[in-house]
Design a protein around this motif. Structure first.
Motif, PDB file in Angstrom:
ATOM      1  N   GLN A 187       6.163   9.669  -0.592  1.00 56.34           N
ATOM      2  CA  GLN A 187       5.865   8.247  -0.645  1.00 56.34           C
ATOM      3  C   GLN A 187       5.791   7.770  -2.101  1.00 56.34           C
ATOM      4  OE1 GLN A 187       3.027   5.239   1.743  1.00 56.34           O
ATOM      5  NE2 GLN A 187       1.904   6.948   0.852  1.00 56.34           N
ATOM      6  N   THR A 188       6.409   6.622  -2.354  1.00 57.68           N
ATOM      7  CA  THR A 188       6.356   5.990  -3.671  1.00 57.68           C
ATOM      8  C   THR A 188       5.464   4.763  -3.587  1.00 57.68           C
ATOM      9  OG1 THR A 188       8.604   6.740  -4.186  1.00 57.68           O
ATOM     10  CG2 THR A 188       7.712   4.943  -5.525  1.00 57.68           C
ATOM     11  N   ILE A 189       4.555   4.637  -4.560  1.00 58.10           N
ATOM     12  CA  ILE A 189       3.608   3.525  -4.572  1.00 58.10           C
ATOM     13  C   ILE A 189       3.690   2.813  -5.913  1.00 58.10           C
ATOM     14  CG2 ILE A 189       1.192   2.841  -4.352  1.00 58.10           C
ATOM     15  CD1 ILE A 189       0.754   5.457  -2.780  1.00 58.10           C
ATOM     16  N   VAL A 190       3.999   1.532  -5.872  1.00 52.52           N
ATOM     17  CA  VAL A 190       4.042   0.702  -7.075  1.00 52.52           C
ATOM     18  C   VAL A 190       2.885  -0.290  -6.982  1.00 52.52           C
ATOM     19  CG1 VAL A 190       5.378  -0.953  -8.423  1.00 52.52           C
ATOM     20  CG2 VAL A 190       6.539   0.953  -7.276  1.00 52.52           C
ATOM     21  N   GLY A 191       2.055  -0.332  -8.024  1.00 52.34           N
ATOM     22  CA  GLY A 191       0.863  -1.153  -7.957  1.00 52.34           C
ATOM     23  C   GLY A 191       0.691  -2.078  -9.141  1.00 52.34           C
ATOM     24  N   ALA A 192      -0.110  -3.120  -8.930  1.00 53.16           N
ATOM     25  CA  ALA A 192      -0.482  -4.054  -9.992  1.00 53.16           C
ATOM     26  C   ALA A 192      -1.932  -4.454  -9.761  1.00 53.16           C
ATOM     27  CB  ALA A 192       0.420  -5.281  -9.988  1.00 53.16           C
ATOM     28  N   LYS A 193      -2.667  -4.641 -10.863  1.00 51.20           N
ATOM     29  CA  LYS A 193      -4.079  -4.987 -10.796  1.00 51.20           C
ATOM     30  C   LYS A 193      -4.394  -5.960 -11.922  1.00 51.20           C
ATOM     31  CE  LYS A 193      -6.915  -1.456 -10.765  1.00 51.20           C
ATOM     32  NZ  LYS A 193      -7.775  -0.364 -11.331  1.00 51.20           N
ATOM     33  N   VAL A 208      -2.719  -5.016  -5.807  1.00 51.36           N
ATOM     34  CA  VAL A 208      -1.750  -4.938  -4.722  1.00 51.36           C
ATOM     35  C   VAL A 208      -0.953  -3.654  -4.887  1.00 51.36           C
ATOM     36  CG1 VAL A 208      -0.039  -6.274  -6.016  1.00 51.36           C
ATOM     37  CG2 VAL A 208       0.132  -6.134  -3.521  1.00 51.36           C
ATOM     38  N   GLN A 209      -0.596  -3.016  -3.777  1.00 55.76           N
ATOM     39  CA  GLN A 209       0.184  -1.778  -3.803  1.00 55.76           C
ATOM     40  C   GLN A 209       1.320  -1.872  -2.792  1.00 55.76           C
ATOM     41  OE1 GLN A 209      -2.936   1.038  -2.927  1.00 55.76           O
ATOM     42  NE2 GLN A 209      -3.486   1.286  -5.071  1.00 55.76           N
ATOM     43  N   TYR A 210       2.544  -1.699  -3.276  1.00 54.28           N
ATOM     44  CA  TYR A 210       3.722  -1.701  -2.405  1.00 54.28           C
ATOM     45  C   TYR A 210       4.117  -0.246  -2.172  1.00 54.28           C
ATOM     46  CZ  TYR A 210       8.466  -2.458  -0.706  1.00 54.28           C
ATOM     47  OH  TYR A 210       9.609  -2.449   0.047  1.00 54.28           O
ATOM     48  N   LYS A 211       4.126   0.182  -0.911  1.00 53.97           N
ATOM     49  CA  LYS A 211       4.325   1.586  -0.569  1.00 53.97           C
ATOM     50  C   LYS A 211       5.595   1.769   0.253  1.00 53.97           C
ATOM     51  CE  LYS A 211      -0.678   2.367  -0.327  1.00 53.97           C
ATOM     52  NZ  LYS A 211      -1.786   2.938   0.475  1.00 53.97           N
ATOM     53  N   THR A 212       6.356   2.803  -0.105  1.00 55.14           N
ATOM     54  CA  THR A 212       7.601   3.115   0.603  1.00 55.14           C
ATOM     55  C   THR A 212       7.615   4.587   0.968  1.00 55.14           C
ATOM     56  OG1 THR A 212       8.790   1.430  -0.680  1.00 55.14           O
ATOM     57  CG2 THR A 212      10.106   3.035   0.523  1.00 55.14           C
ATOM     58  N   LEU A 213       7.706   4.889   2.257  1.00 54.43           N
ATOM     59  CA  LEU A 213       7.773   6.263   2.745  1.00 54.43           C
ATOM     60  C   LEU A 213       9.228   6.679   2.858  1.00 54.43           C
ATOM     61  CD1 LEU A 213       6.088   8.638   3.881  1.00 54.43           C
ATOM     62  CD2 LEU A 213       6.349   7.601   6.152  1.00 54.43           C
ATOM     63  N   GLY A 214       9.579   7.777   2.214  1.00 50.99           N
ATOM     64  CA  GLY A 214      10.955   8.246   2.216  1.00 50.99           C
ATOM     65  C   GLY A 214      11.422   8.666   3.602  1.00 50.99           C
ATOM     66  N   ASP A 258      -0.576  -2.966   0.605  1.00 47.03           N
ATOM     67  CA  ASP A 258      -2.033  -3.026   0.621  1.00 47.03           C
ATOM     68  C   ASP A 258      -2.500  -4.030  -0.426  1.00 47.03           C
ATOM     69  OD1 ASP A 258      -1.926  -1.007   2.463  1.00 47.03           O
ATOM     70  OD2 ASP A 258      -3.081   0.434   1.287  1.00 47.03           O
ATOM     71  N   VAL A 259      -3.539  -4.782  -0.104  1.00 44.19           N
ATOM     72  CA  VAL A 259      -4.175  -5.693  -1.054  1.00 44.19           C
ATOM     73  C   VAL A 259      -5.657  -5.350  -1.091  1.00 44.19           C
ATOM     74  CG1 VAL A 259      -4.655  -8.099  -1.643  1.00 44.19           C
ATOM     75  CG2 VAL A 259      -2.487  -7.498  -0.536  1.00 44.19           C
ATOM     76  N   TYR A 260      -6.252  -5.311  -2.288  1.00 45.79           N
ATOM     77  CA  TYR A 260      -7.655  -4.911  -2.377  1.00 45.79           C
ATOM     78  C   TYR A 260      -8.401  -5.692  -3.467  1.00 45.79           C
ATOM     79  CZ  TYR A 260      -6.179  -2.149  -6.456  1.00 45.79           C
ATOM     80  OH  TYR A 260      -5.664  -1.758  -7.669  1.00 45.79           O
ATOM     81  N   VAL A 261      -9.722  -5.725  -3.303  1.00 46.39           N
ATOM     82  CA  VAL A 261     -10.632  -6.267  -4.311  1.00 46.39           C
ATOM     83  C   VAL A 261     -11.642  -5.180  -4.640  1.00 46.39           C
ATOM     84  CG1 VAL A 261     -12.338  -8.032  -4.852  1.00 46.39           C
ATOM     85  CG2 VAL A 261     -10.367  -8.618  -3.442  1.00 46.39           C
TER      86      VAL A 261
END
Length: 306
Positions: free
Chosen positions: A116-122, A144-150, A169-172
């Motif tokens: 799985q690849t996870i690209v995030g921003a905070k 926010v985290q954008y996740k892609t399962l191979g 995913d979105v988080y605080v």
């Protein structure tokens, strides 16, 4: 999981503030935390409101990490990097490699690895963990985290369950540092559709509708034993989205999931290096093929930050 659950090294790092240690960059030692299993700065299992790297308000910094985790039936390797911008913005990327070991063989897929690849921003939106340590104001960040399962041999099974291979995913997160008590606490609220953090896809439609977002809390606490050693614990609630689909497929509770937790010790030998060791409990993962054994084990992680 992050090469088995990267633990709140960040906690130890932030706690080091008590010693008044300062990095050459001008940022207090380890205030950027460590890398979580999804790449964002914080603890091992959950992101915190801190911004990764040693960069201050006028600087840009970076970090890189390797993590290895192992439980009774599974293994996880993670590597990634993060960019901290002006101590306010963070960009991160993580690559997870989940080794199913004998479970994959039991499913007729020997050698199955879930990647799985996870690209995030905070972004930090309120407070400062250090400057506000003598008040009740926590540091607050939104991520926010954008996740892609191979793609793997499991694609057909996930599709039959109605689970997707991509999710967001979105988080605080709110992080509070109590310098006088050598204590750090963090609370995160996550909106997610993920099954087992996304390693088993997102949502499910078979036997019901589990494609809606659910809110899941996550908690961390860390205590400073010395200027560069901290101990602590984390608890991450997991929504059990696949069990209903598993029942509809004739698997009973064979796809049940449980909450994740860890107990960790973190050590920062220098301002640029962090090492973490943790005992982790991930509950059951695909109990249909593991005789409902609890997935307990170890987690080790190393991070370099500038």
């Amino acid at each position: 999981m992050r090469n088995i659950l990267s633990t709140p090294l960040a906690a130890g790092a932030l706690a080091l503030l008590c010693a008044g240690a300062q990095a050459d960059t001008g940022k207090l030692l380890l205030t950027g935390g460590v890398s979580s299993i999804e790449g964002a700065a914080g603890g091992g299992l959950t992101p915190w409101a801190v911004i990764g790297s040693n960069a201050t308000a006028d600087e840009i910094g970076g970090s890189a990490y390797l993590t290895n985790a192992g439980t009774r039936d599974y293994g996880l390797n993670i590597y990634g990097a993060a960019l901290g911008i002006h101590d306010r913005y963070e960009l991160s990327i993580a690559q997870q490699d989940f080794n199913t070991r004998d479970t994959g063989t039991a499913l007729g897929l020997p050698g199955l690895h879930l990647k799985q690849t996870i690209v995030g921003a905070k972004v930090r939106v309120l407070g400062d963990a250090v400057l506000d340590s003598d008040t009740l104001m926590p540091q607050v960040a939104v991520g926010v985290q954008y996740k892609t399962l191979g793609s793997t041999g499991l694609d057909g099974t996930l599709a039959a369950l109605g689970a997707k291979r991509k999710g967001v995913d979105v988080y605080v997160s709110a992080t509070k540092l109590f310098l006088g008590q050598s204590l750090l606490v963090n609370a995160t609220l996550r909106a997610t559709k993920a099954n087992q953090n996304g390693l088993l896809g997102y949502g499910a439609t078979l036997g019901g509708n589990e494609n809606r977002y659910s809110l899941q809390p996550e908690f961390s606490v860390a205590y400073l034993l010395s200027k560069n050693v901290a101990v602590g614990a984390e608890y991450r609630f997991m929504r059990n989205k696949l069990e209903g689909a598993g029942r509809a497929a004739g698997l009973g509770n064979g796809l049940r999931s449980e909450d994740w937790k860890d107990i960790f010790i973190a050590w920062a030998p220098t301002k640029n290096v962090s090492l973490t060791l943790a005992y982790v409990d991930l509950g059951v993962i695909v109990p249909a093929t593991t005789a409902s054994r609890k997935q307990t084990g170890y987690y080790v992680s190393a991070q370099v930050a500038f």
